[in-house]
Design an enzyme around this catalytic site. Structure first.
Site, PDB file in Angstrom:
ATOM      1  N   ALA A  16       0.856  -1.183   0.000  1.00  0.00           N
ATOM      2  CA  ALA A  16       0.000   0.000   0.000  1.00  0.00           C
ATOM      3  C   ALA A  16       0.892   1.233   0.000  1.00  0.00           C
ATOM      4  O   ALA A  16       1.822   1.346   0.809  1.00  0.00           O
ATOM      5  CB  ALA A  16      -0.912   0.006   1.224  1.00  0.00           C
ATOM      6  N   ASP A  98      -7.007   0.602  -9.611  1.00  0.00           N
ATOM      7  CA  ASP A  98      -5.655   1.122  -9.784  1.00  0.00           C
ATOM      8  C   ASP A  98      -5.378   1.455 -11.248  1.00  0.00           C
ATOM      9  O   ASP A  98      -4.740   2.471 -11.561  1.00  0.00           O
ATOM     10  CB  ASP A  98      -4.627   0.140  -9.237  1.00  0.00           C
ATOM     11  CG  ASP A  98      -4.733  -1.250  -9.866  1.00  0.00           C
ATOM     12  OD1 ASP A  98      -5.800  -1.587 -10.419  1.00  0.00           O
ATOM     13  OD2 ASP A  98      -3.736  -1.997  -9.776  1.00  0.00           O
ATOM     14  N   ARG A  99      -5.880   0.613 -12.158  1.00  0.00           N
ATOM     15  CA  ARG A  99      -5.707   0.903 -13.580  1.00  0.00           C
ATOM     16  C   ARG A  99      -6.455   2.176 -13.967  1.00  0.00           C
ATOM     17  O   ARG A  99      -5.923   3.018 -14.702  1.00  0.00           O
ATOM     18  CB  ARG A  99      -6.210  -0.258 -14.435  1.00  0.00           C
ATOM     19  CG  ARG A  99      -5.374  -1.507 -14.316  1.00  0.00           C
ATOM     20  CD  ARG A  99      -5.935  -2.651 -15.125  1.00  0.00           C
ATOM     21  NE  ARG A  99      -5.698  -2.500 -16.562  1.00  0.00           N
ATOM     22  CZ  ARG A  99      -5.990  -3.432 -17.452  1.00  0.00           C
ATOM     23  NH1 ARG A  99      -6.554  -4.565 -17.062  1.00  0.00           N
ATOM     24  NH2 ARG A  99      -5.741  -3.242 -18.733  1.00  0.00           N
TER      25      ARG A  99
END
Length: 238
Positions: A16, A98-99
């Site tokens: 993270a 995230d993409r």
């Protein structure tokens, strides 16, 4: 110190990452303690007004309770959150947060060209966007460390080794043979995608982010922007 700072959180497959951003990113770290301790320390250091978060991990009750305790707005990025730079069509509901954050980070920087966004992390992801705002498609392949892990886990004698930023083209022993194929294989794969799309789209602009860095052949002429904070910039733009 700037007012109105944002806490940006990117929870990936292996770690993270957190950033604090005002006009620019003023702090970046990988999480190394509990969420409660992390938030308490950062809130004491910076005047954080809100949190923006993308995650590909399973539900984390400790994270959720720690965020609720902050008593400030929290934006959880999903593929249904619109890109602030321009409308984007054909983004599937299953698209990774995230993409999408990395894609937004690229689109807000260059909304007028065909974009290839490459995230070279645990996996290597490719997303291609047309200049008129359509997601044309994407691809996912194993990252460098996953390639090395797979060779060890699915053979009897190949050792477990750690990825390195660069590798010679041909190795001289088992370890360097594996590194050569993992590192250069990933690089050649990425170069292949770039070359193919550069032939198809004269205005192609490539953005690359992620934990792995590559040095590409000199004859690749399309613009390539290396941006380690691409996901964070996408979250900040929401």
């Amino acid at each position: 110190m700037e007012n109105g700072m944002k806490l940006l959180i990117d929870i990936g497959n292996t770690s993270a990452k957190l950033a604090v951003m005002g006009t620019d990113i003023v702090h970046f770290e990988r999480r190394h303690e509990s969420w409660k301790e992390t938030f308490a320390r950062l809130m004491a250091m910076f005047p954080i007004n809100d949190v923006r978060l993308s995650t590909v991990a399973e539900e984390d009750l400790e994270l959720q309770s720690s965020l609720e305790a902050l008593k400030i707005p929290v934006i959880w990025l999903t593929s249904s959150v619109p890109c602030p730079a321009k409308p984007i069509a054909d983004v599937p509901a299953t698209y990774g947060a995230d993409r999408w954050a990395a894609d937004i980070g690229a689109i807000v920087q260059d909304p007028d060209h065909t974009l290839l966004i490459i995230d070279a992390g645990t996996c290597i992801t490719y997303d291609l966007f047309s200049a008129d705002g359509r997601l044309l498609g994407g691809a996912i392949s194993p990252g460098v460390q996953l390639r090395l892990n797979a060779m060890h886990e699915h053979t009897a004698l190949l050792p477990q080794i750690e990825a390195e930023p660069e590798a010679m083209l041909l190795g001289y022993d088992t370890r360097t043979h594996m590194l050569s194929a993992a590192v250069n294989g990933a690089r050649f794969e990425i170069e292949g995608y770039i070359r193919q799309f550069a032939r198809e789209y004269a205005d192609l602009h490539v953005f690359i982010t992620g934990g792995n860095t590559f040095h590409f052949a000199d004859d690749i002429e399309c613009p390539i922007t290396f941006d380690p904070y691409l996901v964070m910039k996408g979250l900040a733009a929401l």
